[in-house]
Motif scaffolding. Structure first.
Motif, PDB file in Angstrom:
ATOM      1  N   GLY A  91      -4.566  32.875 -26.671  1.00  0.00           N
ATOM      2  CA  GLY A  91      -5.312  32.141 -27.690  1.00  0.00           C
ATOM      3  C   GLY A  91      -4.431  31.180 -28.462  1.00  0.00           C
ATOM      4  O   GLY A  91      -4.809  30.030 -28.706  1.00  0.00           O
ATOM      5  N   GLY A  92      -3.225  31.644 -28.854  1.00  0.00           N
ATOM      6  CA  GLY A  92      -2.301  30.775 -29.586  1.00  0.00           C
ATOM      7  C   GLY A  92      -1.833  29.595 -28.761  1.00  0.00           C
ATOM      8  O   GLY A  92      -1.676  28.480 -29.271  1.00  0.00           O
ATOM      9  N   THR A  93      -1.633  29.819 -27.470  1.00  0.00           N
ATOM     10  CA  THR A  93      -1.196  28.743 -26.575  1.00  0.00           C
ATOM     11  C   THR A  93      -2.295  27.706 -26.384  1.00  0.00           C
ATOM     12  O   THR A  93      -2.046  26.489 -26.478  1.00  0.00           O
ATOM     13  CB  THR A  93      -0.781  29.325 -25.207  1.00  0.00           C
ATOM     14  N   VAL A  94      -3.517  28.170 -26.138  1.00  0.00           N
ATOM     15  CA  VAL A  94      -4.640  27.239 -25.952  1.00  0.00           C
ATOM     16  C   VAL A  94      -4.929  26.477 -27.242  1.00  0.00           C
ATOM     17  O   VAL A  94      -5.168  25.262 -27.223  1.00  0.00           O
ATOM     18  CB  VAL A  94      -5.895  27.998 -25.471  1.00  0.00           C
ATOM     19  N   GLY A  95      -4.893  27.174 -28.373  1.00  0.00           N
ATOM     20  CA  GLY A  95      -5.096  26.506 -29.655  1.00  0.00           C
ATOM     21  C   GLY A  95      -4.078  25.412 -29.891  1.00  0.00           C
ATOM     22  O   GLY A  95      -4.407  24.328 -30.401  1.00  0.00           O
ATOM     23  N   THR A  96      -2.829  25.662 -29.489  1.00  0.00           N
ATOM     24  CA  THR A  96      -1.767  24.671 -29.647  1.00  0.00           C
ATOM     25  C   THR A  96      -1.986  23.468 -28.739  1.00  0.00           C
ATOM     26  O   THR A  96      -1.728  22.323 -29.125  1.00  0.00           O
ATOM     27  CB  THR A  96      -0.397  25.319 -29.370  1.00  0.00           C
ATOM     28  N   LEU A  97      -2.470  23.709 -27.528  1.00  0.00           N
ATOM     29  CA  LEU A  97      -2.821  22.606 -26.631  1.00  0.00           C
ATOM     30  C   LEU A  97      -3.894  21.712 -27.245  1.00  0.00           C
ATOM     31  O   LEU A  97      -3.850  20.493 -27.138  1.00  0.00           O
ATOM     32  CB  LEU A  97      -3.322  23.157 -25.288  1.00  0.00           C
ATOM     33  N   PHE A  98      -4.860  22.337 -27.898  1.00  0.00           N
ATOM     34  CA  PHE A  98      -5.959  21.586 -28.497  1.00  0.00           C
ATOM     35  C   PHE A  98      -5.517  20.764 -29.706  1.00  0.00           C
ATOM     36  O   PHE A  98      -5.971  19.640 -29.896  1.00  0.00           O
ATOM     37  CB  PHE A  98      -7.078  22.535 -28.939  1.00  0.00           C
ATOM     38  N   ASN A  99      -4.640  21.333 -30.544  1.00  0.00           N
ATOM     39  CA  ASN A  99      -4.455  20.717 -31.867  1.00  0.00           C
ATOM     40  C   ASN A  99      -3.160  19.947 -32.062  1.00  0.00           C
ATOM     41  O   ASN A  99      -2.948  19.370 -33.126  1.00  0.00           O
ATOM     42  CB  ASN A  99      -4.594  21.789 -32.961  1.00  0.00           C
ATOM     43  N   THR A 100      -2.270  19.912 -31.065  1.00  0.00           N
ATOM     44  CA  THR A 100      -0.989  19.224 -31.269  1.00  0.00           C
ATOM     45  C   THR A 100      -1.141  17.750 -31.640  1.00  0.00           C
ATOM     46  O   THR A 100      -0.423  17.267 -32.532  1.00  0.00           O
ATOM     47  CB  THR A 100      -0.088  19.394 -30.033  1.00  0.00           C
ATOM     48  N   PRO A 101      -2.033  16.964 -31.001  1.00  0.00           N
ATOM     49  CA  PRO A 101      -2.179  15.574 -31.440  1.00  0.00           C
ATOM     50  C   PRO A 101      -2.507  15.438 -32.928  1.00  0.00           C
ATOM     51  O   PRO A 101      -1.971  14.561 -33.615  1.00  0.00           O
ATOM     52  CB  PRO A 101      -3.324  15.048 -30.565  1.00  0.00           C
ATOM     53  N   MET A 102      -3.369  16.327 -33.434  1.00  0.00           N
ATOM     54  CA  MET A 102      -3.689  16.291 -34.859  1.00  0.00           C
ATOM     55  C   MET A 102      -2.499  16.723 -35.707  1.00  0.00           C
ATOM     56  O   MET A 102      -2.329  16.270 -36.832  1.00  0.00           O
ATOM     57  CB  MET A 102      -4.893  17.192 -35.152  1.00  0.00           C
ATOM     58  N   ASP A 103      -1.673  17.600 -35.173  1.00  0.00           N
ATOM     59  CA  ASP A 103      -0.488  18.040 -35.899  1.00  0.00           C
ATOM     60  C   ASP A 103       0.521  16.903 -36.017  1.00  0.00           C
ATOM     61  O   ASP A 103       1.173  16.741 -37.053  1.00  0.00           O
ATOM     62  CB  ASP A 103       0.141  19.239 -35.187  1.00  0.00           C
ATOM     63  N   VAL A 104       0.640  16.108 -34.958  1.00  0.00           N
ATOM     64  CA  VAL A 104       1.548  14.959 -34.990  1.00  0.00           C
ATOM     65  C   VAL A 104       1.141  13.986 -36.086  1.00  0.00           C
ATOM     66  O   VAL A 104       1.965  13.570 -36.910  1.00  0.00           O
ATOM     67  CB  VAL A 104       1.578  14.242 -33.618  1.00  0.00           C
ATOM     68  N   VAL A 105      -0.136  13.600 -36.112  1.00  0.00           N
ATOM     69  CA  VAL A 105      -0.566  12.618 -37.113  1.00  0.00           C
ATOM     70  C   VAL A 105      -0.574  13.223 -38.509  1.00  0.00           C
ATOM     71  O   VAL A 105      -0.294  12.523 -39.500  1.00  0.00           O
ATOM     72  CB  VAL A 105      -1.940  12.010 -36.768  1.00  0.00           C
ATOM     73  N   LYS A 106      -0.835  14.533 -38.617  1.00  0.00           N
ATOM     74  CA  LYS A 106      -0.787  15.182 -39.933  1.00  0.00           C
ATOM     75  C   LYS A 106       0.618  15.108 -40.527  1.00  0.00           C
ATOM     76  O   LYS A 106       0.803  14.806 -41.706  1.00  0.00           O
ATOM     77  CB  LYS A 106      -1.229  16.647 -39.817  1.00  0.00           C
ATOM     78  N   SER A 107       1.624  15.369 -39.684  1.00  0.00           N
ATOM     79  CA  SER A 107       3.008  15.301 -40.158  1.00  0.00           C
ATOM     80  C   SER A 107       3.332  13.910 -40.685  1.00  0.00           C
ATOM     81  O   SER A 107       3.964  13.749 -41.728  1.00  0.00           O
ATOM     82  CB  SER A 107       3.973  15.667 -39.025  1.00  0.00           C
ATOM     83  N   ARG A 108       2.883  12.884 -39.974  1.00  0.00           N
ATOM     84  CA  ARG A 108       3.192  11.506 -40.377  1.00  0.00           C
ATOM     85  C   ARG A 108       2.409  11.086 -41.619  1.00  0.00           C
ATOM     86  O   ARG A 108       2.936  10.376 -42.479  1.00  0.00           O
ATOM     87  CB  ARG A 108       2.919  10.560 -39.210  1.00  0.00           C
ATOM     88  N   ILE A 109       1.156  11.527 -41.699  1.00  0.00           N
ATOM     89  CA  ILE A 109       0.350  11.204 -42.883  1.00  0.00           C
ATOM     90  C   ILE A 109       0.949  11.845 -44.131  1.00  0.00           C
ATOM     91  O   ILE A 109       1.094  11.207 -45.175  1.00  0.00           O
ATOM     92  CB  ILE A 109      -1.110  11.668 -42.676  1.00  0.00           C
ATOM     93  N   GLN A 110       1.329  13.119 -44.037  1.00  0.00           N
ATOM     94  CA  GLN A 110       1.834  13.824 -45.215  1.00  0.00           C
ATOM     95  C   GLN A 110       3.242  13.397 -45.597  1.00  0.00           C
ATOM     96  O   GLN A 110       3.640  13.576 -46.746  1.00  0.00           O
ATOM     97  CB  GLN A 110       1.786  15.338 -44.966  1.00  0.00           C
ATOM     98  N   ASN A 111       3.962  12.834 -44.653  1.00  0.00           N
ATOM     99  CA  ASN A 111       5.325  12.382 -44.964  1.00  0.00           C
ATOM    100  C   ASN A 111       5.339  10.957 -45.501  1.00  0.00           C
ATOM    101  O   ASN A 111       6.388  10.450 -45.887  1.00  0.00           O
ATOM    102  CB  ASN A 111       6.208  12.461 -43.718  1.00  0.00           C
ATOM    103  N   THR A 112       4.187  10.299 -45.532  1.00  0.00           N
ATOM    104  CA  THR A 112       4.090   8.928 -46.029  1.00  0.00           C
ATOM    105  C   THR A 112       3.857   8.939 -47.536  1.00  0.00           C
ATOM    106  O   THR A 112       2.872   9.515 -48.014  1.00  0.00           O
ATOM    107  CB  THR A 112       2.935   8.173 -45.343  1.00  0.00           C
ATOM    108  N   ILE A 113       4.749   8.316 -48.272  1.00  0.00           N
ATOM    109  CA  ILE A 113       4.604   8.220 -49.720  1.00  0.00           C
ATOM    110  C   ILE A 113       3.667   7.061 -50.038  1.00  0.00           C
ATOM    111  O   ILE A 113       3.884   5.927 -49.608  1.00  0.00           O
ATOM    112  CB  ILE A 113       5.968   8.010 -50.399  1.00  0.00           C
TER     113      ILE A 113
END
Length: 280
Positions: A189-211
């Protein structure tokens, strides 16, 4: 597991081609080596206070919300038992619920993990103070939309897979067998969930790191447009930056999470039954 999260974030925040004089990471191991060599081993734990404070309420909310949403949807659709589709829907709803708790903690963590922030912040409280002072109180919820999508996708995959795997593998006859089944179901379940959500995790990191700067529209602002921006500028593979350290953490982590949750709930039920037995 926290150093894996630091490696993941560093790789995700890396954009474009290598810049002279700036560390460029060619994967997880290269990132690990350069951080230890150039910044010291302690940098692998920078920002850990926020997730330590976040993890307990986050996981408690995840499973409590999953139970409550499960009952709600069973009543709504007239189902006596959970089904595959209800498990996915329930998991997605639980993920959306927990998102509102984690966003401020995630923002603090991301800004402390970024190498560029080394001289900007002196710790978790300093991040909060400077963010609120310079960007406003609502800035603590920057990236809420992308966090919602990230958690909806991960939890839908996680709880949906747990239900399906439990249906497919032989029922356990012993406590040890149940633990093994939970490790298998939770890890898948954790592996499949990670496959699904990594693209959103990438953009989340960039959005939250933007001042945020008044009068300027950030390059990474909303989730799906940010996904398209990353895809156009860096290619499809960039949407899975940091996937290896992320899945190494959340794959086995999903198994551990389910085992501990099941074990603790069993312990509480036994305590309750013993107490009721004494009262009778």
């Amino acid at each position: 597991m926290y150093p894996l999260d630091v490696l993941k974030t560093r790789i995700q925040l890396q954009t474009g081609k290598p810049t002279p004089g700036v560390d460029h990471y060619n994967g997880m191991l290269d990132c690990f080596k350069k951080i230890v060599k150039n910044e010291g081993p302690s940098r692998l734990y920078r920002g850990i206070t926020a997730p330590i404070l976040m993890e307990a309420p986050k996981r408690a909310t995840k499973f409590a919300a999953n139970d409550k949403w499960g009952k709600f949807y069973r009543d709504l659709f007239g189902q006596q038992q959970m089904t595959q589709s209800l498990s996915v829907l329930t998991g997605a709803s639980a993920g959306a619920t927990e998102s509102f708790i984690v966003v401020p903690f995630e923002l603090v963590k991301i800004r402390l993990q970024d190498k560029a922030s080394a001289g900007k912040y002196n710790g978790m409280v300093d991040v909060v103070v400077k963010t609120v002072r310079n960007e406003g109180l609502l800035a603590m919820y920057n990236g809420l939309e992308s966090t919602l999508w990230r958690h909806i996708l991960w939890n839908a995959g996680y709880f949906g897979c747990i239900f399906q795997v439990r249906q497919l593998i032989p029922k356990a006859e012993t406590k040890k067998g149940q633990t093994i089944n939970d490790i298998i179901a939770g890890t898948i379940g954790g592996t499949v969930g990670t496959l699904f959500n990594t693209p959103m995790d990438v953009v989340k990191s960039r959005i939250q790191n933007t001042i945020k700067v008044p009068g300027q529209v950030p390059k990474y602002n909303w989730a799906w447009p940010a996904v398209l921006t990353v895809f156009k500028e860096e290619g499809f593979g960039a949407l899975y930056k940091g996937f290896i350290p992320k899945v190494l953490r959340l794959g086995p982590g999903g198994g551990i999470l389910l085992v501990v949750y099941t074990g603790v709930m069993d312990m509480f039920r036994n305590m309750r039954d013993e107490r009721l037995g004494k009262q009778l």
